[in-house]
Scaffold this motif. Structure first.
Motif, PDB file in Angstrom:
ATOM      1  N   PRO A 178       0.850  -1.197   0.000  1.00 43.72           N
ATOM      2  CA  PRO A 178       0.000   0.000   0.000  1.00 43.72           C
ATOM      3  C   PRO A 178       0.882   1.242   0.000  1.00 43.72           C
ATOM      4  O   PRO A 178       1.838   1.315   0.780  1.00 43.72           O
ATOM      5  N   MET A 179       0.580   2.219  -0.854  1.00 45.07           N
ATOM      6  CA  MET A 179       1.415   3.421  -0.936  1.00 45.07           C
ATOM      7  C   MET A 179       0.520   4.661  -1.000  1.00 45.07           C
ATOM      8  O   MET A 179       0.151   5.138  -2.080  1.00 45.07           O
ATOM      9  N   ALA A 180       0.178   5.175   0.194  1.00 42.51           N
ATOM     10  CA  ALA A 180      -0.718   6.329   0.281  1.00 42.51           C
ATOM     11  C   ALA A 180      -0.120   7.507  -0.475  1.00 42.51           C
ATOM     12  O   ALA A 180       1.062   7.814  -0.329  1.00 42.51           O
ATOM     13  N   PHE A 227      -3.606   3.478   8.754  1.00 42.61           N
ATOM     14  CA  PHE A 227      -2.658   3.902   9.779  1.00 42.61           C
ATOM     15  C   PHE A 227      -3.384   3.850  11.127  1.00 42.61           C
ATOM     16  O   PHE A 227      -4.602   4.072  11.183  1.00 42.61           O
ATOM     17  N   HIS A 253      -0.442   0.074   9.795  1.00 41.66           N
ATOM     18  CA  HIS A 253       0.899   0.632   9.951  1.00 41.66           C
ATOM     19  C   HIS A 253       0.910   1.370  11.283  1.00 41.66           C
ATOM     20  O   HIS A 253      -0.051   2.063  11.604  1.00 41.66           O
ATOM     21  N   GLY A 270      11.133  -4.310   2.144  1.00 40.87           N
ATOM     22  CA  GLY A 270      12.267  -3.391   2.222  1.00 40.87           C
ATOM     23  C   GLY A 270      13.394  -3.797   1.310  1.00 40.87           C
ATOM     24  O   GLY A 270      14.080  -4.792   1.566  1.00 40.87           O
ATOM     25  N   GLY A 271      13.549  -3.069   0.202  1.00 42.71           N
ATOM     26  CA  GLY A 271      14.700  -3.284  -0.661  1.00 42.71           C
ATOM     27  C   GLY A 271      14.568  -4.437  -1.629  1.00 42.71           C
ATOM     28  O   GLY A 271      15.538  -4.790  -2.304  1.00 42.71           O
ATOM     29  N   GLN A 314       6.512  -8.226   0.408  1.00 43.37           N
ATOM     30  CA  GLN A 314       5.733  -7.011   0.117  1.00 43.37           C
ATOM     31  C   GLN A 314       6.674  -6.011  -0.550  1.00 43.37           C
ATOM     32  O   GLN A 314       7.724  -5.678  -0.005  1.00 43.37           O
ATOM     33  N   ALA A 361      13.315   0.076   3.357  1.00 40.93           N
ATOM     34  CA  ALA A 361      11.969   0.330   2.831  1.00 40.93           C
ATOM     35  C   ALA A 361      11.712   1.803   2.538  1.00 40.93           C
ATOM     36  O   ALA A 361      12.135   2.687   3.281  1.00 40.93           O
ATOM     37  N   GLY A 362      10.953   2.054   1.474  1.00 45.96           N
ATOM     38  CA  GLY A 362      10.515   3.402   1.157  1.00 45.96           C
ATOM     39  C   GLY A 362       9.290   3.777   1.971  1.00 45.96           C
ATOM     40  O   GLY A 362       8.598   2.912   2.493  1.00 45.96           O
ATOM     41  N   GLN A 396       9.668  -5.111   8.296  1.00 45.83           N
ATOM     42  CA  GLN A 396      10.017  -3.966   7.438  1.00 45.83           C
ATOM     43  C   GLN A 396      11.461  -3.538   7.713  1.00 45.83           C
ATOM     44  O   GLN A 396      11.754  -2.893   8.714  1.00 45.83           O
ATOM     45  N   ASN A 428      -5.400  -1.041   3.676  1.00 47.21           N
ATOM     46  CA  ASN A 428      -4.375  -0.635   4.647  1.00 47.21           C
ATOM     47  C   ASN A 428      -4.737   0.667   5.349  1.00 47.21           C
ATOM     48  O   ASN A 428      -5.123   1.643   4.714  1.00 47.21           O
ATOM     49  N   GLY A 485       7.089  -2.246  -2.573  1.00 47.41           N
ATOM     50  CA  GLY A 485       6.493  -0.948  -2.850  1.00 47.41           C
ATOM     51  C   GLY A 485       7.199  -0.192  -3.961  1.00 47.41           C
ATOM     52  O   GLY A 485       6.663   0.000  -5.058  1.00 47.41           O
ATOM     53  N   THR A 486       8.444   0.215  -3.682  1.00 48.33           N
ATOM     54  CA  THR A 486       9.183   1.100  -4.584  1.00 48.33           C
ATOM     55  C   THR A 486       9.170   0.618  -6.043  1.00 48.33           C
ATOM     56  O   THR A 486       9.003   1.432  -6.962  1.00 48.33           O
TER      57      THR A 486
HETATM   58  C1  LIG Z   1       5.508   5.832  -1.850  1.00 47.43           C
HETATM   59  C2  LIG Z   1       5.336   4.905  -0.689  1.00 47.43           C
HETATM   60  C3  LIG Z   1       4.202   5.062   0.129  1.00 47.43           C
HETATM   61  C4  LIG Z   1       3.987   4.168   1.191  1.00 47.43           C
HETATM   62  N1  LIG Z   1       2.821   4.275   1.915  1.00 47.43           N
HETATM   63  C5  LIG Z   1       2.495   3.284   2.807  1.00 47.43           C
HETATM   64  C6  LIG Z   1       1.187   3.219   3.370  1.00 47.43           C
HETATM   65  O1  LIG Z   1       0.304   4.036   3.071  1.00 47.43           O
HETATM   66  N2  LIG Z   1       0.926   2.220   4.249  1.00 47.43           N
HETATM   67  C7  LIG Z   1       1.864   1.263   4.576  1.00 47.43           C
HETATM   68  O2  LIG Z   1       1.568   0.369   5.372  1.00 47.43           O
HETATM   69  N3  LIG Z   1       3.114   1.305   4.047  1.00 47.43           N
HETATM   70  C8  LIG Z   1       3.439   2.270   3.152  1.00 47.43           C
HETATM   71  N4  LIG Z   1       4.678   2.265   2.553  1.00 47.43           N
HETATM   72  C9  LIG Z   1       5.685   1.252   2.967  1.00 47.43           C
HETATM   73  C10 LIG Z   1       5.444  -0.095   2.282  1.00 47.43           C
HETATM   74  O3  LIG Z   1       4.366  -0.777   2.890  1.00 47.43           O
HETATM   75  C11 LIG Z   1       6.657  -1.047   2.370  1.00 47.43           C
HETATM   76  O4  LIG Z   1       7.077  -1.195   3.705  1.00 47.43           O
HETATM   77  C12 LIG Z   1       7.842  -0.605   1.525  1.00 47.43           C
HETATM   78  O5  LIG Z   1       7.429  -0.067   0.289  1.00 47.43           O
HETATM   79  C13 LIG Z   1       8.760  -1.795   1.265  1.00 47.43           C
HETATM   80  O6  LIG Z   1      10.019  -1.378   0.825  1.00 47.43           O
HETATM   81  P1  LIG Z   1      10.391  -1.029  -0.717  1.00 47.43           P
HETATM   82  O7  LIG Z   1       9.776   0.305  -0.939  1.00 47.43           O
HETATM   83  O8  LIG Z   1      11.867  -1.024  -0.710  1.00 47.43           O
HETATM   84  O9  LIG Z   1       9.767  -2.092  -1.582  1.00 47.43           O
HETATM   85  C14 LIG Z   1       4.941   3.147   1.489  1.00 47.43           C
HETATM   86  C15 LIG Z   1       6.071   3.024   0.681  1.00 47.43           C
HETATM   87  C16 LIG Z   1       6.275   3.880  -0.405  1.00 47.43           C
HETATM   88  C17 LIG Z   1       7.486   3.682  -1.265  1.00 47.43           C
END
Ligand SMILES: Cc1cc2nc3c(=O)[nH]c(=O)nc-3n(C[C@H](O)[C@H](O)[C@H](O)COP(=O)(O)O)c2cc1C
Length: 345
Positions: A17-19, A68, A128, A212-213, A232, A175-176, A171, A66, A234-235
């Motif tokens: 999930p990426m808010a 917060f 989160h 993460g990564g 999981q 992680a981003g 995490q 997802n 994201g990036t």
């Molecule tokens: C742009 C962005 C927004 C994120 N927003 C949320 C979010 O809304 N809720 C959440 O649980 N995690 C959020 N995360 C963290 C991700 O759940 C996850 O831990 C992370 O992307 C994993 O690492 P990676 O970015 O290296 O793949 C976000 C990550 C990014 C990159």
């Protein structure tokens, strides 16, 4: 791998999930390709959540919703005045009026949002910053959802297991976006994914999801070999056609030279993003910034004005440390590249 995983998806892969960077569109695209798509609800009110869930429901795909679960702190006029004073020179430079007062940019999970969720019963619900209060968590469990939450240390993972999580997202520091920490808020106590993951796997009796990564099949393979039940990511999805990543954010992600850092400037909470002008000049961590999520409001007008001129100087450019998996392509391509890591041999 064709039978559904414990997550209900074909692959043990969660599109994180990426808010602020996606809506149901990315979740559906990742879902059609076999991943579990996620809907970030931290910035949605009840009406917007209902609309997004309707869209997801029409797709017929399983999904993760997802939220917060922070506590919104009381505003503090003296602290906000200090933060506004720190930002005043930028307001003058961009020809803007005095900064707006602090205001919450993200709402915690609530009974009002749970009521919306009950009408849709998503198979997975993730949190989160810990877990909601026991009565609210019980309400989610009664819906039959598999409950996930992020841990940044073994202590947090054990707490989540003891308080009702069905699986824990480990995490790592790479992680981003926001750190999911809620007990161990000092990043000096936190470790990278390849260190944290096996420690959490060894400590828990429930499934562990690595985050993460992870950007390619090799990263997936390594996490699964270390005992993860799923990953999981994201990036790697941020440049996808279906993501809502802004133009300045996309440009920064595509510059391989730009490093990331943990910063509190954009929301008040620690989050990883690409270093930009405001992070260089005011941080990346600045104790004057109001606590999460109150810092967002004062930067808003600067961000909007700069972005309109094509500059990401004041924008949160969330990114993990590993951008090698990012592709300006359909999300299905990213899912397919990652899915090779689940094939043994
Ligand atoms: C742009 C962005 C927004 C994120 N927003 C949320 C979010 O809304 N809720 C959440 O649980 N995690 C959020 N995360 C963290 C991700 O759940 C996850 O831990 C992370 O992307 C994993 O690492 P990676 O970015 O290296 O793949 C976000 C990550 C990014 C990159």
């Amino acid at each position: 791998m064709n039978s559904p995983t414990f997550l209900g998806s074909r692959l043990p892969l969660i599109q994180a999930p990426m808010a602020g960077a996606q809506d149901a569109g990315l979740a559906i695209a990742a879902g059609h390709a076999g991943a579990l798509g996620s809907l970030p609800a931290a910035m949605l009110d009840a009406a917007a959540l209902e609309r997004a869930l309707r869209t997801l429901q029409a797709s017929g795909l399983p999904c993760n919703v997802n939220f917060f679960v922070h506590t919104t702190p009381a505003p503090d006029a003296a602290r906000e005045a200090r933060w506004q004073a720190a930002l005043a020179p930028y307001y003058a430079e961009l020809g803007l009026d005095t900064p707006a007062a602090a205001g919450a940019s993200r709402q915690p999970f609530s009974h009002a949002l749970a009521e919306v969720l009950e009408a849709f019963r998503p198979p997975v619900v993730s949190f989160h910053f810990g877990l909601p209060a026991p009565d609210l968590l019980a309400r989610v469990k009664r819906m039959g959802a598999c409950v996930l939450s992020s841990a940044t240390t073994v202590r947090e993972a054990l707490w989540l297991q003891a308080h009702g999580a069905d699986a824990v997202i480990a995490q790592g520091l790479e992680a981003g976006g926001h750190r999911g920490h809620f007990l161990d808020k000092d990043p000096a106590l936190q470790a990278g994914t390849s260190t944290l993951l096996p420690q959490v796997v060894a400590a828990l009796d429930i499934p562990v999801i690595a985050a993460g990564g992870i950007g390619d099949a090799e990263g997936v393979r390594t996490a699964m070999a270390q005992g993860a039940s799923a990953v999981q990511v994201g990036t790697a999805f941020l440049l996808c056609d279906e993501a809502l990543t802004s133009a300045v954010h996309r440009a920064a992600l595509q510059d391989p030279r730009s490093p990331t850092a943990l910063t509190n400037l954009f929301t008040g909470g620690l989050a990883r993003g690409i270093i930009n002008r405001i992070m260089r000049e005011q941080g990346p961590v600045n104790e004057t910034a109001p606590p999460f999520p109150l810092a967002t409001a004062a930067l808003g007008p600067l961000r909007a004005k700069a972005e309109a001129a094509g500059s990401g100087d004041f924008s949160p450019l969330w990114s993990g440390t590993n951008r090698s998996g990012c592709r300006a392509a359909p999300a299905a391509d990213v899912v397919q590249a990652l899915s090779r890591g689940f094939v043994s041999g």
